[in-house]
Design a protein around this motif. Structure first.
Motif, PDB file in Angstrom:
ATOM      1  N   VAL A 116      -8.738 -11.383 -44.506  1.00  0.00           N
ATOM      2  CA  VAL A 116      -8.738  -9.945 -44.755  1.00  0.00           C
ATOM      3  C   VAL A 116      -9.041  -9.759 -46.229  1.00  0.00           C
ATOM      4  CG1 VAL A 116      -7.382  -7.827 -44.696  1.00  0.00           C
ATOM      5  CG2 VAL A 116      -6.938  -9.626 -43.017  1.00  0.00           C
ATOM      6  N   SER A 117     -10.123  -9.068 -46.545  1.00  0.00           N
ATOM      7  CA  SER A 117     -10.502  -8.877 -47.948  1.00  0.00           C
ATOM      8  C   SER A 117     -11.052  -7.468 -48.127  1.00  0.00           C
ATOM      9  CB  SER A 117     -11.558  -9.920 -48.332  1.00  0.00           C
ATOM     10  OG  SER A 117     -11.883  -9.778 -49.691  1.00  0.00           O
ATOM     11  N   GLY A 153      -3.367   8.943 -61.849  1.00  0.00           N
ATOM     12  CA  GLY A 153      -2.308   9.821 -61.376  1.00  0.00           C
ATOM     13  C   GLY A 153      -2.041   9.731 -59.884  1.00  0.00           C
ATOM     14  N   LYS A 154      -2.776   8.917 -59.168  1.00  0.00           N
ATOM     15  CA  LYS A 154      -2.590   8.773 -57.723  1.00  0.00           C
ATOM     16  C   LYS A 154      -2.008   7.385 -57.405  1.00  0.00           C
ATOM     17  CE  LYS A 154      -4.707  12.618 -56.426  1.00  0.00           C
ATOM     18  NZ  LYS A 154      -4.117  13.671 -55.661  1.00  0.00           N
ATOM     19  N   THR A 155      -1.301   7.328 -56.276  1.00  0.00           N
ATOM     20  CA  THR A 155      -0.807   6.047 -55.774  1.00  0.00           C
ATOM     21  C   THR A 155      -1.321   5.885 -54.339  1.00  0.00           C
ATOM     22  OG1 THR A 155       1.199   6.225 -57.115  1.00  0.00           O
ATOM     23  CG2 THR A 155       1.238   4.652 -55.284  1.00  0.00           C
ATOM     24  N   TYR A 156      -2.043   4.781 -54.135  1.00  0.00           N
ATOM     25  CA  TYR A 156      -2.614   4.498 -52.819  1.00  0.00           C
ATOM     26  C   TYR A 156      -2.006   3.213 -52.256  1.00  0.00           C
ATOM     27  CZ  TYR A 156      -6.574   7.743 -53.644  1.00  0.00           C
ATOM     28  OH  TYR A 156      -7.372   8.836 -53.882  1.00  0.00           O
ATOM     29  N   GLN A 157      -2.023   3.153 -50.942  1.00  0.00           N
ATOM     30  CA  GLN A 157      -1.657   1.917 -50.265  1.00  0.00           C
ATOM     31  C   GLN A 157      -2.759   1.587 -49.250  1.00  0.00           C
ATOM     32  OE1 GLN A 157       1.880   1.941 -47.726  1.00  0.00           O
ATOM     33  NE2 GLN A 157       2.171  -0.258 -48.132  1.00  0.00           N
ATOM     34  N   ILE A 158      -3.266   0.366 -49.336  1.00  0.00           N
ATOM     35  CA  ILE A 158      -4.298  -0.072 -48.386  1.00  0.00           C
ATOM     36  C   ILE A 158      -3.646  -0.296 -47.024  1.00  0.00           C
ATOM     37  CG2 ILE A 158      -5.851  -1.972 -47.767  1.00  0.00           C
ATOM     38  CD1 ILE A 158      -6.393  -2.384 -50.723  1.00  0.00           C
ATOM     39  N   LYS A 159      -4.360   0.102 -45.998  1.00  0.00           N
ATOM     40  CA  LYS A 159      -3.942  -0.250 -44.642  1.00  0.00           C
ATOM     41  C   LYS A 159      -5.176  -0.793 -43.905  1.00  0.00           C
ATOM     42  CE  LYS A 159      -4.255   4.510 -42.866  1.00  0.00           C
ATOM     43  NZ  LYS A 159      -3.523   5.568 -42.150  1.00  0.00           N
ATOM     44  N   TYR A 160      -4.914  -1.685 -42.997  1.00  0.00           N
ATOM     45  CA  TYR A 160      -6.012  -2.314 -42.246  1.00  0.00           C
ATOM     46  C   TYR A 160      -5.557  -2.563 -40.808  1.00  0.00           C
ATOM     47  CZ  TYR A 160      -3.417  -6.626 -43.176  1.00  0.00           C
ATOM     48  OH  TYR A 160      -2.440  -7.584 -43.250  1.00  0.00           O
ATOM     49  N   VAL A 202     -10.337  -6.879 -21.304  1.00  0.00           N
ATOM     50  CA  VAL A 202     -10.139  -7.902 -22.322  1.00  0.00           C
ATOM     51  C   VAL A 202     -10.530  -7.322 -23.674  1.00  0.00           C
ATOM     52  CG1 VAL A 202     -10.775 -10.224 -23.087  1.00  0.00           C
ATOM     53  CG2 VAL A 202     -10.677  -9.696 -20.634  1.00  0.00           C
ATOM     54  N   LYS A 203      -9.616  -7.466 -24.647  1.00  0.00           N
ATOM     55  CA  LYS A 203      -9.893  -7.034 -26.018  1.00  0.00           C
ATOM     56  C   LYS A 203     -10.219  -8.276 -26.844  1.00  0.00           C
ATOM     57  CE  LYS A 203      -6.270  -4.798 -27.363  1.00  0.00           C
ATOM     58  NZ  LYS A 203      -5.243  -3.869 -27.889  1.00  0.00           N
ATOM     59  N   VAL A 204     -11.439  -8.300 -27.433  1.00  0.00           N
ATOM     60  CA  VAL A 204     -11.912  -9.447 -28.206  1.00  0.00           C
ATOM     61  C   VAL A 204     -12.110  -9.010 -29.661  1.00  0.00           C
ATOM     62  CG1 VAL A 204     -13.742 -11.163 -28.463  1.00  0.00           C
ATOM     63  CG2 VAL A 204     -13.064 -10.395 -26.169  1.00  0.00           C
ATOM     64  N   PHE A 205     -11.367  -9.639 -30.580  1.00  0.00           N
ATOM     65  CA  PHE A 205     -11.439  -9.300 -32.005  1.00  0.00           C
ATOM     66  C   PHE A 205     -12.831  -9.559 -32.556  1.00  0.00           C
ATOM     67  CE2 PHE A 205     -11.339 -10.761 -36.409  1.00  0.00           C
ATOM     68  CZ  PHE A 205     -10.765  -9.661 -37.030  1.00  0.00           C
ATOM     69  N   TYR A 206     -13.316  -8.610 -33.412  1.00  0.00           N
ATOM     70  CA  TYR A 206     -14.593  -8.847 -34.084  1.00  0.00           C
ATOM     71  C   TYR A 206     -14.569  -8.532 -35.577  1.00  0.00           C
ATOM     72  CZ  TYR A 206     -15.901  -3.869 -33.950  1.00  0.00           C
ATOM     73  OH  TYR A 206     -15.937  -2.508 -34.120  1.00  0.00           O
ATOM     74  N   ASP A 207     -13.625  -7.706 -36.077  1.00  0.00           N
ATOM     75  CA  ASP A 207     -13.605  -7.396 -37.516  1.00  0.00           C
ATOM     76  C   ASP A 207     -12.329  -6.626 -37.854  1.00  0.00           C
ATOM     77  OD1 ASP A 207     -14.452  -7.356 -40.128  1.00  0.00           O
ATOM     78  OD2 ASP A 207     -16.223  -6.118 -39.772  1.00  0.00           O
ATOM     79  N   TRP A 208     -12.198  -6.294 -39.153  1.00  0.00           N
ATOM     80  CA  TRP A 208     -11.085  -5.483 -39.631  1.00  0.00           C
ATOM     81  C   TRP A 208     -11.590  -4.097 -39.996  1.00  0.00           C
ATOM     82  CZ3 TRP A 208      -6.474  -7.560 -38.917  1.00  0.00           C
ATOM     83  CH2 TRP A 208      -6.326  -8.943 -38.918  1.00  0.00           C
ATOM     84  N   GLY A 209     -10.748  -3.092 -39.777  1.00  0.00           N
ATOM     85  CA  GLY A 209     -11.039  -1.732 -40.231  1.00  0.00           C
ATOM     86  C   GLY A 209     -10.063  -1.395 -41.356  1.00  0.00           C
ATOM     87  N   PHE A 210     -10.542  -0.675 -42.363  1.00  0.00           N
ATOM     88  CA  PHE A 210      -9.716  -0.382 -43.550  1.00  0.00           C
ATOM     89  C   PHE A 210      -9.611   1.114 -43.809  1.00  0.00           C
ATOM     90  CE2 PHE A 210     -11.491  -4.591 -44.166  1.00  0.00           C
ATOM     91  CZ  PHE A 210     -10.380  -5.314 -44.535  1.00  0.00           C
ATOM     92  N   SER A 211      -8.502   1.489 -44.406  1.00  0.00           N
ATOM     93  CA  SER A 211      -8.268   2.852 -44.882  1.00  0.00           C
ATOM     94  C   SER A 211      -7.150   2.781 -45.924  1.00  0.00           C
ATOM     95  CB  SER A 211      -7.893   3.767 -43.704  1.00  0.00           C
ATOM     96  OG  SER A 211      -7.863   5.118 -44.155  1.00  0.00           O
ATOM     97  N   TYR A 212      -6.588   3.955 -46.277  1.00  0.00           N
ATOM     98  CA  TYR A 212      -5.480   3.923 -47.235  1.00  0.00           C
ATOM     99  C   TYR A 212      -4.590   5.151 -47.022  1.00  0.00           C
ATOM    100  CZ  TYR A 212      -8.296   7.343 -49.757  1.00  0.00           C
ATOM    101  OH  TYR A 212      -9.024   8.448 -50.121  1.00  0.00           O
ATOM    102  N   ASN A 213      -3.381   5.019 -47.469  1.00  0.00           N
ATOM    103  CA  ASN A 213      -2.430   6.123 -47.479  1.00  0.00           C
ATOM    104  C   ASN A 213      -2.268   6.613 -48.918  1.00  0.00           C
ATOM    105  OD1 ASN A 213      -1.790   5.934 -44.713  1.00  0.00           O
ATOM    106  ND2 ASN A 213      -0.260   4.352 -45.114  1.00  0.00           N
ATOM    107  N   VAL A 214      -2.142   7.924 -49.099  1.00  0.00           N
ATOM    108  CA  VAL A 214      -1.815   8.465 -50.408  1.00  0.00           C
ATOM    109  C   VAL A 214      -0.299   8.605 -50.459  1.00  0.00           C
ATOM    110  CG1 VAL A 214      -2.122  10.420 -51.984  1.00  0.00           C
ATOM    111  CG2 VAL A 214      -4.013   9.714 -50.476  1.00  0.00           C
TER     112      VAL A 214
END
Length: 188
Positions: A127-128, A136-143, A175-187
């Motif tokens: 995961v990268s 002035g902002k604080t973010y948190q990465i989520k994936y 069947v769910k087959v993994f292929y990648d990561w999705g990213f976003s963030y929380n404020v």
């Protein structure tokens, strides 16, 4: 002397005729009558070909009939690092995911082989991701893991004596087959 040669020749001729008649007569003896219904049967053929063969026990089996790609499905969000701006926050780690199966099916192995994937075993993937954070902002990465979902339909077949026929019995799984990561963030 001439008479003797003629007699010997005549005798040889008669003997030859008798032998020929006997062999012709013997050959005709094996032939069926012209009006017979079995004229084309070769009696020298292996007789097992015409004997009744025992029926083998029939058996049922399942096979994958269709595999349909139903698009992308998502798993739950996982929380990554957080940070206050100005600056950049990054996630660079290894996380595990598992390909899953749900619904009705005969064996995980058959479905796995059909799709060419491993189902039910956790695997690690990198995961990268980096995210700039404004002042002035604080973010948190989520994936979260992204999966391709497949609809797999199996059908039951019946096989006996070299013939296969479909039954009306089917099983459907997803069947769910993994292929990648999705990213976003929380404020925060």
């Amino acid at each position: 002397m001439r008479k003797r040669i003629i007699r010997v020749a005549a005798l040889l001729f008669l003997v030859t005729m008798c032998i020929t008649d006997i062999s012709v007569f013997a050959a005709e003896e094996n032939l069926p009558h012209v009006a017979s219904e079995i004229q084309n049967v070769n009696l020298n053929v292996d007789k097992t070909e015409y004997e009744i063969q025992p029926r083998t026990d029939g058996y049922y089996y399942w096979a994958v009939e269709t595999k349909t790609n139903q698009g992308t499905v998502y798993d739950s969000w996982r929380l990554g690092p957080q940070g206050k701006g100005p600056g950049t926050i990054s996630v660079n780690k290894t996380d595990t995911v598992t390909n899953t199966i749900s619904g009705s099916y005969t064996s995980v192995g058959d479905i796995s082989a059909s799709l060419g994937v491993t189902i039910g075993t956790a695997k690690s993937y990198s995961v990268s991701y980096s995210l700039p954070v404004p002042s002035g902002k604080t973010y948190q990465i989520k994936y979260r893991p992204l999966y391709t979902q497949y609809k797999v339909v199996q059908r039951q077949y019946y096989r006996i004596d070299g013939y296969t026929s479909k039954t009306n019995n089917t099983k459907t799984c997803y069947v769910k087959v993994f292929y990648d990561w999705g990213f976003s963030y929380n404020v925060l």
